[in-house]
Design a protein around this motif. Sequence first.
Motif, PDB file in Angstrom:
ATOM      1  N   ASP A  44       1.219   5.684  -1.571  1.00  0.00           N
ATOM      2  CA  ASP A  44      -0.080   6.336  -1.653  1.00  0.00           C
ATOM      3  C   ASP A  44      -1.145   5.370  -2.177  1.00  0.00           C
ATOM      4  OD1 ASP A  44       1.133   6.375  -4.280  1.00  0.00           O
ATOM      5  OD2 ASP A  44      -0.469   7.721  -4.901  1.00  0.00           O
ATOM      6  N   TYR A  45      -2.393   5.689  -1.850  1.00  0.00           N
ATOM      7  CA  TYR A  45      -3.545   4.914  -2.330  1.00  0.00           C
ATOM      8  C   TYR A  45      -4.539   5.899  -2.934  1.00  0.00           C
ATOM      9  CZ  TYR A  45      -7.793   2.037  -2.177  1.00  0.00           C
ATOM     10  OH  TYR A  45      -8.955   1.361  -2.495  1.00  0.00           O
ATOM     11  N   TYR A  46      -4.831   5.723  -4.218  1.00  0.00           N
ATOM     12  CA  TYR A  46      -5.745   6.602  -4.961  1.00  0.00           C
ATOM     13  C   TYR A  46      -6.923   5.758  -5.412  1.00  0.00           C
ATOM     14  CZ  TYR A  46      -7.263   9.865  -8.680  1.00  0.00           C
ATOM     15  OH  TYR A  46      -7.985  10.712  -9.491  1.00  0.00           O
TER      16      TYR A  46
ATOM     17  N   ALA B   9      -5.265   8.198   0.412  1.00  0.00           N
ATOM     18  CA  ALA B   9      -4.683   7.789   1.684  1.00  0.00           C
ATOM     19  C   ALA B   9      -3.216   7.497   1.419  1.00  0.00           C
ATOM     20  CB  ALA B   9      -5.382   6.552   2.246  1.00  0.00           C
ATOM     21  N   GLY B  10      -2.423   7.527   2.466  1.00  0.00           N
ATOM     22  CA  GLY B  10      -1.014   7.235   2.283  1.00  0.00           C
ATOM     23  C   GLY B  10      -0.341   6.958   3.605  1.00  0.00           C
TER      24      GLY B  10
ATOM     25  N   GLY C 192       6.091   3.391  -3.995  1.00  0.00           N
ATOM     26  CA  GLY C 192       5.020   2.540  -4.520  1.00  0.00           C
ATOM     27  C   GLY C 192       3.665   3.100  -4.148  1.00  0.00           C
ATOM     28  N   GLY C 193       2.626   2.355  -4.479  1.00  0.00           N
ATOM     29  CA  GLY C 193       1.273   2.792  -4.170  1.00  0.00           C
ATOM     30  C   GLY C 193       0.249   1.909  -4.855  1.00  0.00           C
ATOM     31  N   GLU C 194      -0.980   2.370  -4.850  1.00  0.00           N
ATOM     32  CA  GLU C 194      -2.065   1.586  -5.446  1.00  0.00           C
ATOM     33  C   GLU C 194      -3.091   2.535  -6.043  1.00  0.00           C
ATOM     34  OE1 GLU C 194      -4.671  -1.655  -6.422  1.00  0.00           O
ATOM     35  OE2 GLU C 194      -2.516  -1.438  -6.109  1.00  0.00           O
ATOM     36  N   THR C 195      -3.551   2.214  -7.244  1.00  0.00           N
ATOM     37  CA  THR C 195      -4.656   2.934  -7.874  1.00  0.00           C
ATOM     38  C   THR C 195      -5.814   1.970  -8.008  1.00  0.00           C
ATOM     39  OG1 THR C 195      -3.118   4.310  -9.134  1.00  0.00           O
ATOM     40  CG2 THR C 195      -5.398   4.239  -9.887  1.00  0.00           C
ATOM     41  N   ALA C 196      -6.946   2.337  -7.436  1.00  0.00           N
ATOM     42  CA  ALA C 196      -8.119   1.462  -7.457  1.00  0.00           C
ATOM     43  C   ALA C 196      -9.263   2.146  -8.191  1.00  0.00           C
ATOM     44  CB  ALA C 196      -8.545   1.117  -6.025  1.00  0.00           C
ATOM     45  N   GLU C 197      -9.695   1.541  -9.287  1.00  0.00           N
ATOM     46  CA  GLU C 197     -10.851   2.037 -10.036  1.00  0.00           C
ATOM     47  C   GLU C 197     -12.036   1.151  -9.683  1.00  0.00           C
ATOM     48  OE1 GLU C 197     -11.868   3.569 -14.557  1.00  0.00           O
ATOM     49  OE2 GLU C 197     -10.489   1.890 -14.293  1.00  0.00           O
ATOM     50  N   MET C 198     -13.032   1.756  -8.998  1.00  0.00           N
ATOM     51  CA  MET C 198     -14.161   0.977  -8.476  1.00  0.00           C
ATOM     52  C   MET C 198     -15.473   1.613  -8.895  1.00  0.00           C
ATOM     53  SD  MET C 198     -12.660   0.103  -4.663  1.00  0.00           S
ATOM     54  CE  MET C 198     -12.238   1.811  -4.280  1.00  0.00           C
ATOM     55  N   PRO C 199     -16.020   1.213 -10.028  1.00  0.00           N
ATOM     56  CA  PRO C 199     -17.276   1.795 -10.522  1.00  0.00           C
ATOM     57  C   PRO C 199     -18.390   1.696  -9.483  1.00  0.00           C
ATOM     58  CG  PRO C 199     -16.266   0.398 -12.182  1.00  0.00           C
ATOM     59  CD  PRO C 199     -15.494   0.170 -10.927  1.00  0.00           C
ATOM     60  N   GLY C 200     -19.093   2.794  -9.296  1.00  0.00           N
ATOM     61  CA  GLY C 200     -20.223   2.806  -8.371  1.00  0.00           C
ATOM     62  C   GLY C 200     -19.867   3.149  -6.944  1.00  0.00           C
ATOM     63  N   MET C 201     -18.581   3.206  -6.628  1.00  0.00           N
ATOM     64  CA  MET C 201     -18.174   3.485  -5.251  1.00  0.00           C
ATOM     65  C   MET C 201     -18.072   4.985  -4.965  1.00  0.00           C
ATOM     66  SD  MET C 201     -17.661   0.866  -3.163  1.00  0.00           S
ATOM     67  CE  MET C 201     -16.382   1.363  -2.023  1.00  0.00           C
ATOM     68  N   TYR C 202     -17.778   5.773  -5.977  1.00  0.00           N
ATOM     69  CA  TYR C 202     -17.569   7.203  -5.796  1.00  0.00           C
ATOM     70  C   TYR C 202     -18.374   7.980  -6.828  1.00  0.00           C
ATOM     71  CZ  TYR C 202     -13.524   5.682  -3.049  1.00  0.00           C
ATOM     72  OH  TYR C 202     -12.716   5.074  -2.127  1.00  0.00           O
TER      73      TYR C 202
END
Length: 342
Positions: A104-106, A154-155, A136-146
């Motif tokens: 998964d992708y968060y 997504a997954g 497995g998966g990925e957590t993305a913290e992106m200030p200003g994107m959301y």
Amino acid sequence: MTQLSYAAAGVDIDAGDELVERIKPLAKRTMIPGVLASVGGFGAMFEISKEYKNPVLVTGTDGVGTKLKLAFTLGRHDTVGQDLVGMSVNDILVQGAKSLFFLDYYACGKLDVDVAERVVAGVAKGCELAGCALIGGETAEMPGMYPEGEYDLAGFAVGIVEKDQAIDGKSIKAGDVILGLASSGPHSNGFSLIRKVVEVTNTPWDMPLDGRTLADCVMEPTRIYVKQVLNVMKTVTIKGMAHITGGGLIENVPRVLPENTQAVIHADSWTRPAVFDWLQQAGNIDSHEMHRVFNNGIGMVVIVDAADADRAMAAFEAEGEKVFRLGEIVERETGAAGCVVI
């Protein structure tokens, strides 16, 4: 000059690390034979069983769409993870594939560990229902994107099938029977139209509907059919399947049919959940549009030989599925649609 850091820029590494630790026990419950390395490493590893003679990997990827907007509005984050898994594992099931693992992708602007954990718990539940590993998966913290309080999902799933057992629909012929497995609701499709109907009619989400609320009906997670279908395949030959997602019955069923065949589905052959009746009436939606946008209560279509139809229905019922005899395959005339609902 003020000393800067990643945290000052809006990314909390410690929160990300905490989420990984919370996810590990959730993922552990989904482990199956073949997993060699899982959550926490740079890459996940999975060993293909030697019981397969000529294995083919089948993959699928998807998201949850604007159903997430309702998750934000209603504060319901526990089930969208199951939706995420269902959209992919049901897709690869169509070709007869057993799901092996899921990633998964968060993505978010600011990581809320509690919310993210609830989402991933739903992903883990979906994997358990499908019998696959959350590897497995990925957590993305992106200030200003959301926007604040929002995230995206997504997954993708990877499954396996013996090459000579893959379902491709090529053997489908006139006279075959079309069966439908009941959906749990809208699943993860048509939510832009659902939200528009609610907005235009100014309907409250807590409106009573069929003994529940409107919110309950539309947020019901996607039904996952993997284990049930694979069990039925052990005793009944399935010629073709279609996962009813965006495009509904009209556009998804023809994707698995030979060019010279047409699916004829009888609109009165199944019981449509009340939420779809309400949507059509409240939104003044044309019947053809309903069948192009929503699953209308049928989440998976299964095509079998006429001689196997009764046995297949009994087998699905034994697996706990609500199954309907929707119609039949006929010869397709030149210029005719691949699927008609009459």
